[in-house]
Scaffold this motif. Structure first.
Motif: not given
Ligand code: CU
Length: 158
Positions: A53-56, A149-154
């Motif tokens: 469960x994450x981006x990238x 919050x596990x899956x987040x980015x900026x």
């Protein structure tokens, strides 16, 4: 007889002026517009890869969030690729809000500035993405319950 030929001559002058007026400016702006749009196309896509469960590329989004950089107000295309086995979303959080943990999609949707929408497992899609008009840094999250919050980015808007 004399007045008729004056009218005819005047009419021909007007026609000539119109013809010259419409044909001369047309070629000038066309190449400039083409060059500008070609430049924008190069920088106008945003690529997002989703996993469980994450981006990238790496699963440490909390300490090492992926960063997407865009220009304020650009009309872009976002390309989303869900390589996971779960459904995921890519959503920009409004600036200056306090994030609830866990994020609940139904109760907290008013905190979201823009969202791509849910992608099913293995789904890919591209859609228009209007870059935020206000410069700054934005938190990007997956809105599926339990993924933040596990899956987040900026998102950095310049
Ligand atoms: Cu997710």
């Amino acid at each position: 007889m004399r007045s008729l030929s004056i009218i005819l001559a005047a009419t021909m002058l007007v026609l000539a002026a119109c013809g010259g007026g419409s044909s001369t400016p047309t070629p000038t702006p066309a190449p400039a517009a083409d060059a500008a749009s070609a430049q924008e196309v190069i920088a106008a896509t945003l690529d997002v890869v989703m996993h469980d469960i994450y981006f990238g590329d790496t699963s440490d989004n909390i300490s090492n969030p992926p960063v997407w950089t865009v220009k304020a107000g650009d009309a872009m295309t976002i390309n989303l690729d869900n390589q996971g086995g779960l459904e995921h979303n890519w959503a920009i959080v409004k600036q200056g809000v306090e994030m609830p943990i866990p994020f609940m999609p139904d109760e907290n949707e008013d905190l979201i500035l823009w969202a791509a929408g849910i992608l099913q497992a293995g789904e890919k899609k591209s859609e228009p993405f209007p870059a935020p008009t206000v410069a700054g840094e934005y938190l990007v999250i997956c809105t599926v319950a339990g993924h933040y919050p596990a899956m987040q980015g900026k998102l950095v808007v310049q």
